[in-house]
Design a protein around this motif. Structure first.
Motif, short mmCIF file in Angstrom:
data_model
loop_
_atom_site.label_atom_id
_atom_site.label_comp_id
_atom_site.label_asym_id
_atom_site.label_seq_id
_atom_site.Cartn_x
_atom_site.Cartn_y
_atom_site.Cartn_z
N ARG A 55 0.84 -1.21 0.00
CA ARG A 55 0.00 0.00 0.00
C ARG A 55 0.87 1.25 0.00
O ARG A 55 0.54 2.26 -0.62
CB ARG A 55 -0.92 -0.01 1.21
CG ARG A 55 -1.96 -1.12 1.24
CD ARG A 55 -2.98 -0.98 0.10
NE ARG A 55 -2.48 -1.52 -1.16
CZ ARG A 55 -2.92 -1.15 -2.36
NH1 ARG A 55 -3.86 -0.22 -2.46
NH2 ARG A 55 -2.42 -1.68 -3.46
N ALA A 56 1.99 1.18 0.70
CA ALA A 56 2.92 2.31 0.73
C ALA A 56 3.51 2.56 -0.65
O ALA A 56 3.67 3.72 -1.08
CB ALA A 56 4.03 2.06 1.74
N ASP A 57 3.79 1.50 -1.40
CA ASP A 57 4.31 1.64 -2.76
C ASP A 57 3.26 2.29 -3.67
O ASP A 57 3.58 3.18 -4.47
CB ASP A 57 4.71 0.28 -3.31
CG ASP A 57 5.97 -0.28 -2.66
OD1 ASP A 57 6.70 0.53 -2.03
OD2 ASP A 57 6.22 -1.49 -2.76
N ALA A 58 2.03 1.83 -3.55
CA ALA A 58 0.95 2.40 -4.37
C ALA A 58 0.75 3.87 -4.03
O ALA A 58 0.52 4.71 -4.92
CB ALA A 58 -0.34 1.61 -4.15
N PHE A 59 0.83 4.18 -2.75
CA PHE A 59 0.70 5.56 -2.29
C PHE A 59 1.80 6.44 -2.86
O PHE A 59 1.56 7.55 -3.35
CB PHE A 59 0.73 5.57 -0.76
CG PHE A 59 0.73 6.94 -0.14
CD1 PHE A 59 -0.32 7.81 -0.33
CD2 PHE A 59 1.79 7.35 0.67
CE1 PHE A 59 -0.33 9.07 0.26
CE2 PHE A 59 1.80 8.59 1.26
CZ PHE A 59 0.73 9.47 1.05
N GLU A 60 3.03 5.95 -2.85
CA GLU A 60 4.17 6.72 -3.35
C GLU A 60 4.01 7.02 -4.84
O GLU A 60 4.40 8.10 -5.30
CB GLU A 60 5.47 5.96 -3.10
CG GLU A 60 5.88 5.95 -1.63
CD GLU A 60 7.12 5.11 -1.38
OE1 GLU A 60 7.72 4.64 -2.37
OE2 GLU A 60 7.48 4.93 -0.21
N GLN A 61 3.44 6.10 -5.58
CA GLN A 61 3.22 6.34 -7.01
C GLN A 61 2.21 7.47 -7.23
O GLN A 61 2.40 8.33 -8.10
CB GLN A 61 2.72 5.06 -7.68
CG GLN A 61 3.77 3.96 -7.73
CD GLN A 61 3.22 2.67 -8.31
OE1 GLN A 61 2.31 2.68 -9.14
NE2 GLN A 61 3.77 1.54 -7.88
N LEU A 62 1.16 7.50 -6.42
CA LEU A 62 0.16 8.57 -6.54
C LEU A 62 0.75 9.91 -6.09
O LEU A 62 0.46 10.95 -6.68
CB LEU A 62 -1.08 8.23 -5.71
CG LEU A 62 -1.95 7.09 -6.22
CD1 LEU A 62 -3.16 6.90 -5.31
CD2 LEU A 62 -2.41 7.34 -7.65
N VAL A 63 1.55 9.88 -5.06
CA VAL A 63 2.19 11.11 -4.57
C VAL A 63 3.08 11.71 -5.65
O VAL A 63 3.11 12.93 -5.86
CB VAL A 63 2.98 10.85 -3.27
CG1 VAL A 63 3.85 12.05 -2.92
CG2 VAL A 63 2.03 10.53 -2.13
N ALA A 64 3.81 10.84 -6.36
CA ALA A 64 4.68 11.33 -7.43
C ALA A 64 3.86 12.00 -8.52
O ALA A 64 4.26 13.06 -9.06
CB ALA A 64 5.48 10.16 -8.01
#
Length: 305
Positions: A55-64
């Motif tokens: 979930r943290a990886d998916a979140f980081e992609q959206l943040v980028a």
């Protein structure tokens, strides 16, 4: 990578990245994106201690993507407007919080048009004009409906109203169709300049959030809007007032005597936008209204003849 990461660390890192990217509300956007990834509400994030690695990886992609100024609502697929939720994405204008004030004015105007026994009007209501007759099912036309935000909010808060909406863009229309499905709203695709001729002289309220940005102001427009909102919904001639001139003529044809019109404009148009209506001699009670930040935001007027 460990199996999970502390929520506070995840949010803090995302907030910093968004701030560095020039996002206006980094803390809010970081929380909204994490809540979206976790399938919960922003208010419930305090109950989350750890964020799983995937979930943290998916979140980081959206943040980028958000740091690159892709609209928050495109990333979550949802925009909130007054008490309704809207599906939004590429091809449709993302409704802004300041437009809720214009929608609120239209809602109060419709409640007034319902006459005695209707829901009591609140602050900013429109007194019935001397030529306006109370009607049981007030009629409202939303020109340039976009996502359908104003039309849907009106139907949500004034269920008895007969709500009609039109959108020109072939890209935006499917979004309005999706958002207004099953709401009992007459949605049509077409040009506001010629829309709803079958309602001429029978409408109580015309409401519109038209394009109003001058072409010369291209560079000053926020990246989220300039690069992602449809230009048809943003720009309106060299001075930004072309659509408002069309609106003045069309509203005069649609409204019954004593009916009212309200429309949004740029904060630099607080004198120019009302002047378009005042100059024709067709309108009374031409008034400009401020938004919550004290900036000129929308005009209202009553058809006199």
């Amino acid at each position: 990578m460990s199996d999970s990461i502390k929520r506070r660390e995840v949010i803090a890192a995302a907030t910093q990245r968004l701030r560095e990217g020039g996002v206006a509300s980094p803390e809010y956007d970081a929380a909204e994106l994490l809540a979206h990834v976790l399938g919960t509400g922003r208010a419930q994030l305090v109950l989350v201690d750890e964020v799983a690695a995937d979930r943290a990886d998916a979140f980081e992609q959206l943040v980028a993507r958000r740091a690159a100024r892709e609209p928050l609502q495109h990333l979550t697929g949802v925009a909130h407007f007054r008490h309704v939720e809207l599906a939004v994405g590429p091809g449709v204008f993302v409704p802004r919080p300041e437009t809720e004030l214009l929608a609120g004015w239209a809602i109060e105007a419709l409640r007034q048009a319902q006459g005695p026994g209707s829901v009591p009007a609140g602050p900013g209501s429109v007194p019935a004009g001397p030529d306006a007759e109370p009607v049981e099912a007030p009629v409202v036309v939303d020109l340039c409906t976009g996502s359908g935000a104003i039309a849907k909010a009106i139907k949500d808060e004034v269920p008895a109203a007969s709500v009609h909406a039109v959108e020109l863009s072939e890209d935006a229309y499917p979004w309005a169709e999706r958002n207004l499905a099953g709401a009992g709203i007459d949605l049509r695709q077409g040009d506001m300049a010629t829309a709803f001729t079958d309602l001429d002289g029978a409408v109580d309220v015309v409401v519109c959030n038209p394009p109003y940005i001058p072409l010369e102001a291209w560079e000053s427009v926020a990246a989220e809007a300039r690069d992602h909102d449809p230009h048809l919904a943003l720009f309106s001639g060299q001075d930004g007032l072309d659509a408002i001139r069309v609106l003045e003529r069309r509203a005069a044809q649609l409204l019954r005597l004593g009916g009212v019109v309200g429309f949004e404009h740029a904060d630099e148009q607080g004198e120019l936008a009302p002047a378009i209506f005042s100059a024709t001699g067709r309108w009374t009670d031409v008034r400009d209204h401020q938004d919550l930040a004290g900036r000129p935001r929308f005009v209202t007027a009553r058809l006199a003849r």
